[in-house]
Structure formats: structure tokens, C-alpha cells
Write a protein that holds these residues in place. Structure first.
Motif, PDB file in Angstrom:
ATOM      1  N   UNK A  29      37.809  39.867  54.846  1.00 34.45           N
ATOM      2  CA  UNK A  29      38.931  40.055  53.940  1.00 34.45           C
ATOM      3  C   UNK A  29      38.854  39.078  52.779  1.00 34.45           C
ATOM      4  N   UNK A  30      39.306  39.475  51.580  1.00 36.03           N
ATOM      5  CA  UNK A  30      39.164  38.635  50.393  1.00 36.03           C
ATOM      6  C   UNK A  30      40.215  37.540  50.305  1.00 36.03           C
ATOM      7  N   UNK A  31      39.911  36.528  49.502  1.00 32.95           N
ATOM      8  CA  UNK A  31      40.890  35.519  49.139  1.00 32.95           C
ATOM      9  C   UNK A  31      41.773  36.054  48.015  1.00 32.95           C
ATOM     10  N   UNK A  32      42.819  35.299  47.686  1.00 32.44           N
ATOM     11  CA  UNK A  32      43.686  35.687  46.577  1.00 32.44           C
ATOM     12  C   UNK A  32      42.883  35.801  45.287  1.00 32.44           C
ATOM     13  N   UNK A  33      42.021  34.818  45.044  1.00 31.44           N
ATOM     14  CA  UNK A  33      41.239  34.813  43.809  1.00 31.44           C
ATOM     15  C   UNK A  33      40.312  36.027  43.747  1.00 31.44           C
ATOM     16  N   UNK A  34      39.708  36.365  44.856  1.00 29.02           N
ATOM     17  CA  UNK A  34      38.808  37.521  44.880  1.00 29.02           C
ATOM     18  C   UNK A  34      39.563  38.822  44.658  1.00 29.02           C
ATOM     19  N   UNK A  35      40.747  38.940  45.247  1.00 30.33           N
ATOM     20  CA  UNK A  35      41.530  40.162  45.073  1.00 30.33           C
ATOM     21  C   UNK A  35      42.031  40.280  43.633  1.00 30.33           C
ATOM     22  N   UNK A  36      42.422  39.152  43.031  1.00 31.68           N
ATOM     23  CA  UNK A  36      42.849  39.170  41.633  1.00 31.68           C
ATOM     24  C   UNK A  36      41.691  39.606  40.735  1.00 31.68           C
ATOM     25  N   UNK A  37      40.493  39.069  40.993  1.00 38.56           N
ATOM     26  CA  UNK A  37      39.339  39.455  40.198  1.00 38.56           C
ATOM     27  C   UNK A  37      38.997  40.923  40.333  1.00 38.56           C
ATOM     28  N   UNK A  38      39.222  41.485  41.503  1.00 35.96           N
ATOM     29  CA  UNK A  38      38.912  42.888  41.757  1.00 35.96           C
ATOM     30  C   UNK A  38      39.924  43.810  41.088  1.00 35.96           C
ATOM     31  N   UNK A  39      41.211  43.456  41.194  1.00 36.05           N
ATOM     32  CA  UNK A  39      42.271  44.312  40.669  1.00 36.05           C
ATOM     33  C   UNK A  39      42.504  44.107  39.179  1.00 36.05           C
ATOM     34  N   UNK A  40      42.255  42.895  38.683  1.00 35.55           N
ATOM     35  CA  UNK A  40      42.655  42.538  37.336  1.00 35.55           C
ATOM     36  C   UNK A  40      43.977  41.793  37.374  1.00 35.55           C
ATOM     37  N   UNK A  41      44.205  40.931  36.395  1.00 39.09           N
ATOM     38  CA  UNK A  41      45.380  40.055  36.443  1.00 39.09           C
ATOM     39  C   UNK A  41      46.701  40.819  36.377  1.00 39.09           C
ATOM     40  N   UNK A  42      46.759  41.885  35.557  1.00 40.81           N
ATOM     41  CA  UNK A  42      48.018  42.624  35.443  1.00 40.81           C
ATOM     42  C   UNK A  42      48.438  43.268  36.745  1.00 40.81           C
ATOM     43  N   UNK A  43      47.584  44.125  37.344  1.00 44.01           N
ATOM     44  CA  UNK A  43      47.943  44.712  38.636  1.00 44.01           C
ATOM     45  C   UNK A  43      48.168  43.676  39.726  1.00 44.01           C
ATOM     46  N   UNK A  44      47.399  42.590  39.678  1.00 49.03           N
ATOM     47  CA  UNK A  44      47.571  41.551  40.698  1.00 49.03           C
ATOM     48  C   UNK A  44      48.938  40.893  40.601  1.00 49.03           C
ATOM     49  N   UNK A  45      49.440  40.695  39.374  1.00 49.34           N
ATOM     50  CA  UNK A  45      50.761  40.094  39.212  1.00 49.34           C
ATOM     51  C   UNK A  45      51.850  40.965  39.829  1.00 49.34           C
ATOM     52  N   UNK A  46      51.646  42.291  39.789  1.00 47.48           N
ATOM     53  CA  UNK A  46      52.624  43.187  40.408  1.00 47.48           C
ATOM     54  C   UNK A  46      52.696  42.998  41.912  1.00 47.48           C
ATOM     55  N   UNK A  47      51.630  42.439  42.487  1.00 45.93           N
ATOM     56  CA  UNK A  47      51.596  42.179  43.923  1.00 45.93           C
ATOM     57  C   UNK A  47      52.007  40.746  44.260  1.00 45.93           C
ATOM     58  N   UNK A  48      52.488  40.015  43.252  1.00 46.48           N
ATOM     59  CA  UNK A  48      52.865  38.631  43.482  1.00 46.48           C
ATOM     60  C   UNK A  48      51.677  37.711  43.572  1.00 46.48           C
ATOM     61  N   UNK A  49      50.514  38.139  43.050  1.00 47.09           N
ATOM     62  CA  UNK A  49      49.302  37.338  43.084  1.00 47.09           C
ATOM     63  C   UNK A  49      48.960  36.881  41.664  1.00 47.09           C
ATOM     64  N   UNK A  50      48.217  35.805  41.573  1.00 46.70           N
ATOM     65  CA  UNK A  50      47.753  35.346  40.283  1.00 46.70           C
ATOM     66  C   UNK A  50      48.837  34.654  39.463  1.00 46.70           C
TER      67      UNK A  50
END
Length: 321
Positions: A300-321
Motif C-alpha cells: 500500500x502507498x504512503x500519503x506522498x505516493x498517493x498524492x503523486x499518483x492522484x495529483x495535488x487537486x484530487x488528493x486535497x479532496x481526500x484530505x491529503x497533501x
């Protein structure tokens, strides 16, 4: 749910011995393995996926004294995952032998140790360690055990309403006794299963129909998520709304082992952050997609890896980044 919500696994973490073989041996035969790895597996994969996305993670299961128990505790500690129960001194943790043939097919043989011999006091200790706001993960692997199943079902049924129960029925769902399964379903807030398991529970329905049917078997306010591998998942959110398809992410898959666990762990971690169910499912799809691009079970990915995969905008919608 709050940012302090923990993922608590009331299940099993065992050792996985994985051996690559060109083909399975014939009965009475032998074959030379080409690669062998030994690592923590089972529920470890789910806990790791949640922990790497920032959730508190706790192992509320049995572990023994011996090389496999030491392996499990070392792996949990390395990921910052706490334990509830003390090590049992009457035996070792169990293990699973996975033979992976040249076509990538996996054949499993599991030998449980102290993991299959829960006591009423241990079940009570697990229930007592759960606190308000926790997300408690229960697996069908534990419920199918003759000793553990009834104790876990009783413990789950008695959890307070401010605890969310997530149930993954696992491949042996058809073997769980009804007297054990039904109390757990009655207390389940989120049912997460793959399409095959959903079909078994729902009497052969396709994933969309199964999600709707299974939501109807759960208590008011509960939801169902049916994982569909590369096709994402089907989500029957709490309430009477339509079942929605949450698309997956196209990737070049290398190893699908542990992808379902990564999905469950990520989904729970995001729910614990207060993310709504549809966005949490989308984030879980992304986490599972990343997981299959790597070899091994706990990928499973880290927060940073998931943010890099999704992009910062979509990641922010998930409470990440």
C-alpha cells in the motif's frame, strides 16, 4: 469519524512463506523453487495500508512465541502498529505457504498456530481495547475458525454504536457458520468484499445487484463496497440511494497479491479522516492500483505516493497533501 480514528484489526497476522515454482508438482512429486520470501502477511497488509495513509493502526489479534511470532511483532513495530494482546507462550504464530506457478497462479496451504485458539479473556480484552471513533476490521478468516469465530462474533455484536465495524468476509465466506456470520452482519457498518464473495453472500447476483442486496441485509446506516479489481468498485452508500460505480485506475500490474487488503486499509483510513464514502472509495481504488505495480503483499502507498499518483487537486479532496 475524526482524524484520531484508529483502524483496529480483530483478525490474524501470520507469516507468509512465498515460493515461486515453474509448476505445481504432481502428487508425490517434487519441484525446485526459484525464489523464496518470508514476511508478515494476513491482516498485516490491511493495517499497513491504513498506517501508511496516516491512520493509527492497532493489531488486536493473537501472536505466539517463536520465529513466526517474532517476525510478526518486528514487522508490526517497523510500521508503527501497536498490539493489544501479550504474546502467547504456548505456541508460535501460524504461517501460510503460497506456491506461485509460472502463470502467476497462487496455491495456498495455511497452518494456524495460537492464532486459532482464542480464549474468552482474550476476546474480552480485544473488545475492551476498542474506543469510541475506532474502525474495527473483522475478517472471515477469523470467523471461520471453530474456536475464534463464536468469540469474535460475540465481541463484535457487543461493540458500542460509536465504533464502526468493517467486515471483509474473505474467500472462505461460504464456510462461516450462520450462527457466527449473522450477528457480525447485523453489527456491520461497512461490508467490503470482492465480486466472488459478494455473489456468494447475495446468491449469485452480479456486483451491482449484490451491493444493493447486501445493503438490505445490514442495519440502517450501513454501506457495502464490492471490489472489482481493475474495474474499481461498486458502492452502495448508507441510505436508499442508487449503487454507483467508482472507476479504477489503469496501471501495468506486476503482482496482485494484497491488492484487496490495500483497498480495505486505504478506504478505512480515508473514512477515518472524515472523507465521504465515494471519495474514500476512489482513493482506495488508487491505493490498490499503486499496490499492484509492486511485488509483495504489503505494498500500500504512503500519503506522498498517493498524492503523486492522484495529483495535488484530487488528493486535497481526500484530505491529503
Amino acid at each position: 469519524m475524526t482524524a484520531d480514528s484508529r483502524v483496529v484489526l480483530a483478525g490474524n497476522v501470520i507469516a507468509d512463506l512465498v515460493i515461486d515454482v515453474p509448476a505445481l508438482p504432481e502428487r508425490g512429486g517434487d519441484v525446485i523453487g526459484t525464489r523464496t520470501e518470508l514476511y508478515a502477511g494476513g491482516g498485516f497488509n490491511t493495517l499497513t495500508a491504513a498506517r501508511r495513509l496516516g491512520a493509527g493502526a492497532v493489531y488486536a489479534g493473537l501472536h505466539g512465541t517463536g520465529p513466526y511470532g517474532e517476525l510478526v511483532r518486528s514487522a508490526l513495530a517497523a510500521e508503527g502498529i501497536g498490539t493489544v494482546l501479550a504474546a502467547r507462550t504456548d505456541g508460535d504464530t501460524g504461517f501460510c505457504v503460497a506456491l506461485v506457478d509460472g502463470g502467476g497462479e497462487r496455491t495456498f496451504v495455511t497452518s494456524f498456530g495460537v492464532d486459532a485458539r482464542m480464549t474468552p479473556d482474550e476476546a474480552a480484552a480485544i473488545g475492551g481495547a476498542v474506543r469510541g471513533g475506532d474502525l474495527v476490521q473483522v475478517s472471515g478468516y477469523g470467523l471461520v475458525m471453530e474456536v475464534n469465530g463464536p468469540l469474535l462474533a460475540q465481541m463484535v455484536a457487543g461493540l458500542p454504536d460509536d465504533v464502526r465495524v468493517c467486515f471483509d468476509p474473505a474467500p472462505l465466506v461460504a464456510d462461516i457458520p450462520a450462527a457466527v456470520l449473522e450477528p457480525v452482519l447485523a453489527r456491520t457498518d461497512w461490508l467490503s468484499c470482492n465480486a466472488r464473495e459478494a455473489g456468494i453472500l447475495a446468491g449469485g447476483a452480479d456486483p451491482r445487484e449484490a451491493a444493493a442486496a447486501l445493503r438490505g441485509r445490514l442495519r440502517d446506516g450501513a454501506g457495502v463496497l464490492v471490489r472489482a479489481d481493475k474495474d474499481g468498485c461498486w458502492l452502495a452508500a448508507p441510505g436508499a440511494g442508487d449503487v454507483v460505480h467508482v472507476p479504477g485506475f489503469p496501471v501495468d500490474a506486476v503482482d496482485s497479491n494484497g491488492a484487496g487488503d490495500a483497498h480495505v486499509g486505504a478506504f478505512l483510513a480515508l473514512l477515518g479522516r472524515g472523507v465521504d464514502a465515494v471519495d474514500a472509495a476512489r482513493g482506495a481504488n488508487a491505493a490498490a492500483a499503486l499496490a499492484v505495480t509492486r511485488r509483495g503483499p504489503a505494498t500500500g502507498p504512503t500519503v506522498e505516493e498517493l498524492v503523486g499518483f492522484l495529483g495535488e487537486g484530487p488528493a486535497r479532496e481526500l484530505g491529503l497533501g
